[in-house]
Each structure stands twice: as C-alpha cells, then as structure tokens.
Scaffold this active site. Structure first.
Site, PDB file in Angstrom:
ATOM      1  N   HIS A 149       2.812 -55.390 -21.447  1.00  0.00           N
ATOM      2  CA  HIS A 149       2.453 -54.060 -20.960  1.00  0.00           C
ATOM      3  C   HIS A 149       1.498 -54.160 -19.769  1.00  0.00           C
ATOM      4  O   HIS A 149       1.618 -53.407 -18.803  1.00  0.00           O
ATOM      5  CB  HIS A 149       1.793 -53.257 -22.076  1.00  0.00           C
ATOM      6  CG  HIS A 149       2.760 -52.796 -23.120  1.00  0.00           C
ATOM      7  ND1 HIS A 149       3.764 -51.894 -22.847  1.00  0.00           N
ATOM      8  CD2 HIS A 149       2.885 -53.108 -24.423  1.00  0.00           C
ATOM      9  CE1 HIS A 149       4.463 -51.676 -23.949  1.00  0.00           C
ATOM     10  NE2 HIS A 149       3.949 -52.393 -24.914  1.00  0.00           N
ATOM     11  N   ARG A 209      11.727 -38.598 -17.467  1.00  0.00           N
ATOM     12  CA  ARG A 209      11.424 -38.880 -18.874  1.00  0.00           C
ATOM     13  C   ARG A 209      10.618 -37.703 -19.428  1.00  0.00           C
ATOM     14  O   ARG A 209       9.400 -37.683 -19.356  1.00  0.00           O
ATOM     15  CB  ARG A 209      10.650 -40.185 -18.986  1.00  0.00           C
ATOM     16  CG  ARG A 209      11.431 -41.400 -18.506  1.00  0.00           C
ATOM     17  CD  ARG A 209      10.627 -42.682 -18.696  1.00  0.00           C
ATOM     18  NE  ARG A 209      11.405 -43.856 -18.357  1.00  0.00           N
ATOM     19  CZ  ARG A 209      11.431 -44.428 -17.157  1.00  0.00           C
ATOM     20  NH1 ARG A 209      10.711 -43.908 -16.170  1.00  0.00           N
ATOM     21  NH2 ARG A 209      12.157 -45.497 -16.930  1.00  0.00           N
ATOM     22  N   GLU A 228      23.179 -46.718 -23.711  1.00  0.00           N
ATOM     23  CA  GLU A 228      22.089 -47.642 -24.028  1.00  0.00           C
ATOM     24  C   GLU A 228      22.389 -48.548 -25.210  1.00  0.00           C
ATOM     25  O   GLU A 228      21.576 -49.416 -25.535  1.00  0.00           O
ATOM     26  CB  GLU A 228      20.814 -46.856 -24.339  1.00  0.00           C
ATOM     27  CG  GLU A 228      20.358 -45.949 -23.198  1.00  0.00           C
ATOM     28  CD  GLU A 228      19.232 -45.039 -23.627  1.00  0.00           C
ATOM     29  OE1 GLU A 228      18.072 -45.434 -23.448  1.00  0.00           O
ATOM     30  OE2 GLU A 228      19.521 -43.937 -24.145  1.00  0.00           O
ATOM     31  N   ASN A 273      17.502 -51.156 -19.968  1.00  0.00           N
ATOM     32  CA  ASN A 273      16.396 -51.725 -20.756  1.00  0.00           C
ATOM     33  C   ASN A 273      16.801 -51.861 -22.217  1.00  0.00           C
ATOM     34  O   ASN A 273      16.737 -52.940 -22.807  1.00  0.00           O
ATOM     35  CB  ASN A 273      15.143 -50.842 -20.645  1.00  0.00           C
ATOM     36  CG  ASN A 273      14.644 -50.711 -19.225  1.00  0.00           C
ATOM     37  OD1 ASN A 273      15.108 -51.422 -18.343  1.00  0.00           O
ATOM     38  ND2 ASN A 273      13.706 -49.822 -19.009  1.00  0.00           N
ATOM     39  N   ASP A 274      17.204 -50.741 -22.815  1.00  0.00           N
ATOM     40  CA  ASP A 274      17.622 -50.790 -24.218  1.00  0.00           C
ATOM     41  C   ASP A 274      18.952 -51.500 -24.380  1.00  0.00           C
ATOM     42  O   ASP A 274      19.155 -52.244 -25.350  1.00  0.00           O
ATOM     43  CB  ASP A 274      17.699 -49.378 -24.800  1.00  0.00           C
ATOM     44  CG  ASP A 274      16.341 -48.859 -25.242  1.00  0.00           C
ATOM     45  OD1 ASP A 274      15.537 -49.667 -25.739  1.00  0.00           O
ATOM     46  OD2 ASP A 274      16.077 -47.658 -25.084  1.00  0.00           O
ATOM     47  N   CYS A 329      20.152 -46.743 -14.294  1.00  0.00           N
ATOM     48  CA  CYS A 329      18.792 -46.225 -14.157  1.00  0.00           C
ATOM     49  C   CYS A 329      17.742 -47.049 -14.906  1.00  0.00           C
ATOM     50  O   CYS A 329      16.582 -46.659 -14.979  1.00  0.00           O
ATOM     51  CB  CYS A 329      18.709 -44.766 -14.612  1.00  0.00           C
ATOM     52  SG  CYS A 329      18.990 -44.523 -16.370  1.00  0.00           S
TER      53      CYS A 329
END
Length: 542
Positions: free
Chosen positions: A187, A292, A426, A449-450, A497
């Site tokens: 992070h 988001r 996803e 990402n997922d 995206c």
C-alpha cells in the site's frame, strides 16, 4: 562512496540529504491509580480524539489516493470496536493502572499472541493495532504524533513505513523514500506512486546514514551514500533530463489519442473522488472511464442519502460536459467497509460478498444509487457500470431494478436519459460468458486487478507472493483477448480499466488485440498517450 541495491517501487531520481526516520518508541511508566472512573473517562476521551483524528486524516488524504487512505477507516473501525476498548478498560479496572500503560499492555499482548501468523490480513490488523495504540499513547502522554521532516526536502530512510505515516508527512519535503522492509506492491509503494515520489525497498538501511548526502536511482534500484563528485555530477544531469522528459510529456495534453497510422483509441481516467475532476481535464482525458463511487459510502456514520449522491453525480456530469463519465456502482465489501454497513466478518473477504453481490442483497441502498445516477444523467453524458458480475441471473435482477427505478421517475415526472450500461469483467466466470454478457449491455470494461488475482489464485497485495505474482501471465492476456473478441462479436466497445491499462510495456499488445479504449489514473494518461501515439497498426489492417 557506498552503493546499495534494492527493488524499485516507483521510478525517478532524487539527490539530497537523508533523514533517518525512527519510529516512535514510548517508555510507559506504570503507576497505580486511585480514581478508576476518572482514568476510564480519560481513556474514553482519548479514544474519541483518535477516532476524530483518523476520520480527518481519511478526508484529507482520500483525494490523493482513496484506496490507500482507507487504512485510516480500518483503524477507525478497529478503535470503534468493543473488543479492543473492553480489553483496555478491563486492565484499568482490574489492575488499577494508568490508561497509557493499559493501552501498551493490551497492544503487546495482542501482538505477542498473533505475531507468528503469516496471513496478510492478520499482519495488517496487527499493524493497525500498533498505530492506533501509538496515537492513544501519544494523547495520553501529551506527545504529538506529527512527523516533522525539518525545513529542507529530504530523502526519507527507515526500516519500514506505513501509508498512515507517509500521509502524515509533508509531501513537499519528501524527495524519495527508501525502506528495508516492504514490497513494490505494498500500500505504501502504491501511495508513493500516486504522490510521484521515487521509492526503493529491500535496502539494508543504517541509522548512521542520517544527515548524509545520497542519490536515489529509481530506475536501477540503486542507492548511493556519500557519492563522489563525478557520480553526483552525472546524476544531476540525469535528474535534469528526467525533469525535462516530464515537461515534454505535458506537451501531449492537447494531442489526440491516435496511433501513428491514425487509429483512434481513446484514453480515459480512473478517479476515486470529486477532487480528481480537475486532473481529468488537465491531462486531456477523453472522459472518465471509471468513477469508483464507493468513496461516498466510506468515512461516514451512515448511508449517503439519494440527494447527496445525486448532487455529486450532477456535478460530475456538468463538469465533464460532453465527455463520457462512467459511474461504477458501489464496489463495497472486502477491504472497503464502514462500521454502519455491518458487513459480517468473512474468512476470505476478497472472494466474499462484495460488489454487485452486496448491492443486490441491499436493494434499498442500490436503488437509491440507481435513482441518483439516472436523475443526474439529465445534466451530462453519464453511463453506469456494474462490478463483479459473474452471471446472467445477476443481470436479470439489475435490469428489473432499473425498470422499477425508471418507472418511478416517470411517474414523478423527473427527467433522465436512457444512459448506456456496462459490465466490469473481473472474474474468470465473466470471461467465459463475456459474449452472453455483452448482449445485455452497451460496453464491457476489463478490471485487470481482480481478474489477474482471481486467474492466478494469488492475492496481489500479499508480499509473500511478490516474486510469484505475474499479471503479464499468458493466461491473463489470453482472457483479455477473449473478452475483446467476444465484445466485438456483439458490436460492443471493450475497454481496459485496471492497472495493466497503464503498463506501457503492454500498450502495443493491447492495441493489436483490438481494445477500443484504455482507462488509467490521471498521472498515467500522458505516458500511455505517448506510447499509443508511437504504435503503427497499419500492418494489422491489411
């Protein structure tokens, strides 16, 4: 001159003096108290102050990187939980000791019990317990938790750093970050990227470096301590060239998203909140490819009302004008939670009740958001997108709810547009039925990402998997191509995206796959535009 090699977390070159950041260590004196009630009240007041601090820190930092600022929400929720509070109050009452000592004792007991467990979720929870304990002790002991970097910009060197500590530092005073522990997908590393700060990890740091001149090479992963004049001069030239390259990129702000042979592949922006709207326009994005929307549900005490959502979406629509703005419905659950949501603990939240699954369970919440989006559509060019879709049955429920919402708006005479709808691809399940899903909507958007972590069966934020996690894996790339082909077979646009959209090493490959648009964080728009404009697809069309 000494040279150390580490891993690049974010690129760039920095030259300056080192400030070795020592994490605060409190030596808490234990003493017996006579007024238990007063000591409990002192602790409760301190707890309230820390909760307010964490809420303020979230609100201050979410405009920069909302996903990383959520660590403050997690800490706030943890402190608001009853178990931690009861443990501290029990020690105060039963052992008749001062509150600061009770906090320290509770912290140490929890860490001692779970410190040998390697699960990332538990390690993250222990880090959060350390940080909220430090804040409580700071207030109870009258010590300010503010991190002072001094008057001049410095290279911050430390054993490890958390997003909390990084966000509390004065961003204008940080030239670069160098840590011993951490990973390039942590992070803190992601936050450094957002802040545009060169960062190295896995360097064997030394407190003796404090105050010494150093060079950070965020391209090769090198750290130079007390560099000689020749190396210093070389890097001053390289740093200037780096700055000039960034200035050169800014010249692309007004350039069209065209390949060398004239094919248009538009570049959109991913944003997390209203403060990012200016960046979308500044870098010349074609529009917003991913808003988001869950940020409006976090860092608060209750659900946002429909009118609050409506006014936010109306502002987005009006600000963007004719440019498309795609609003993804709330992707709550997993690591995106707030206390009022009362989401039950799950063994594996990343694979749990999140995204559209949670929304379909909480229909009142979902309908309020749908109404707000449709009402705001009258003021601009909005589209709506649904996260974590994995079946047509979910689309059946969504379509029924949209019909119910629009019928209600019709009855009340409230204007709206028949806006375009899209699906986030996803999961491998969504990939395999992407052609069927494409028939149900106007566009598809690949959330890489997922999709990558579900395909690889690896948590992408698990530091133990850093060297094994490969989002360039052939299976991931083949799935992306499958979705593009499936969407085009139904004459639907397909966008990428996720973070891979910003990976310029893949830009040409994505264009050759036939992707229609890319959506990236605002800071990555210009590098991707430059890469796109260098691609020639003329051979593909012969």
């Amino acid at each position: 001159m000494d040279i150390y090699k580490g891993t690049v977390a974010f690129s760039g070159i920095a030259i300056g003096k080192i400030l070795y950041y020592h994490k605060s260590e409190y030596q808490i004196r234990q003493y017996e108290i006579t007024d238990i009630k007063a000591e409990l009240e002192l602790f409760r007041q301190s707890r309230t102050r820390v909760i307010d601090q964490l809420k303020e820190l979230y609100e201050k930092n979410c405009s920069m990187q909302e996903a990383q600022a959520e660590v403050f929400l997690k800490q706030k929720n943890l402190l608001e939980g009853k178990s931690f509070q009861r443990a501290i109050e029990s020690i105060i009452q039963n052992e008749k000791v001062n509150a600061a000592y009770a906090v320290m004792t509770t912290r140490d007991e929890i860490i001692s019990t779970f410190r040998n467990l390697e699960e990332p979720a538990i390690k993250e929870r222990l880090d959060n317990i350390r940080e909220i304990s430090e804040r409580l002790i700071g207030i109870l002991g009258g010590i300010s938790p503010r991190i002072d970097l001094g008057e001049e910009p410095v290279i911050v060197v430390t054993e490890s750093i958390t997003p909390t500590e990084l966000m509390e530092m004065d961003k204008e005073k940080i030239l670069a970050i160098v840590t011993h522990h951490g990973s390039d997908i942590s992070h803190a590393a992601i936050l450094a990227k957002t802040m545009n700060i060169p960062a190295l990890v896995e360097i064997d740091t030394d407190t003796e470096w404090d105050g010494q001149l150093a060079i950070v090479d965020g391209y090769t992963g090198s750290l130079y301590i007390h560099p000689d004049e020749e190396i210093k001069k070389e890097y001053e030239i390289r740093r200037q060239a780096d700055l000039e390259e960034r200035e050169e990129l800014l010249k692309l702000r007004e350039k069209p998203d065209l390949t060398r042979d004239g094919k248009r592949v538009e570049i959109y922006a991913n944003i997390g909140n209203m403060d990012d709207l200016n960046s979308v326009l500044y870098y010349g994005a074609a529009g917003i490819g991913l808003l988001r929307s869950e940020f409006q549900y976090l860092g608060r005490e209750n659900y946002p009302r429909e009118n609050e959502l409506f006014h936010a979406y109306k502002k987005i629509a009006e600000t963007m004008g004719d440019r498309l703005a795609v609003i993804r419905t709330a992707d709550l659950g997993a690591d995106k939670q707030a206390a009022y949501l009362n989401i039950p603990d799950e063994t594996n939240p990343i694979m749990g009740n999140r995204g559209i699954r949670l929304c379909l369970d909480r229909k009142k919440m979902f309908k309020a958001q749908l109404r707000a989006i449709f009402r705001a559509s009258a003021y601009g060019n909005l589209a709506i997108m649904f996260p974590m879709i994995s079946s047509e049955e979910e689309m059946d429920e969504i379509e029924a709810m949209i019909e119910e919402v629009t019928n209600g708006l019709d009855e009340r005479g409230i204007p709206y547009k028949n806006i375009r709808t899209g699906i986030m691809i996803e999961t491998p399940a969504a990939v395999m039925i992407s052609r069927e899903l494409a028939r149900r909507v106007d566009f598809l958007s690949l959330g890489t990402n997922d999709l990558s972590q579900y395909t690889l069966a690896m948590d992408r934020q698990n530091p133990l998997l850093r060297k094994k996690y490969n989002d360039h894996h052939p299976a991931v790339l083949r799935m992306i191509k499958m979705v593009i082909d499936a969407g085009h077979a139904e004459n639907k646009r397909v966008c990428i995206c996720g973070e891979l959209a910003a990976d310029t090493a893949l830009t040409e490959e994505f264009l050759k796959m036939g992707v229609d648009c890319l959506s990236v964080v605002p800071a990555c728009i210009l590098p991707v535009r430059r890469a796109l404009r260098q691609v020639d697809l003329s051979d593909m069309r012969r």
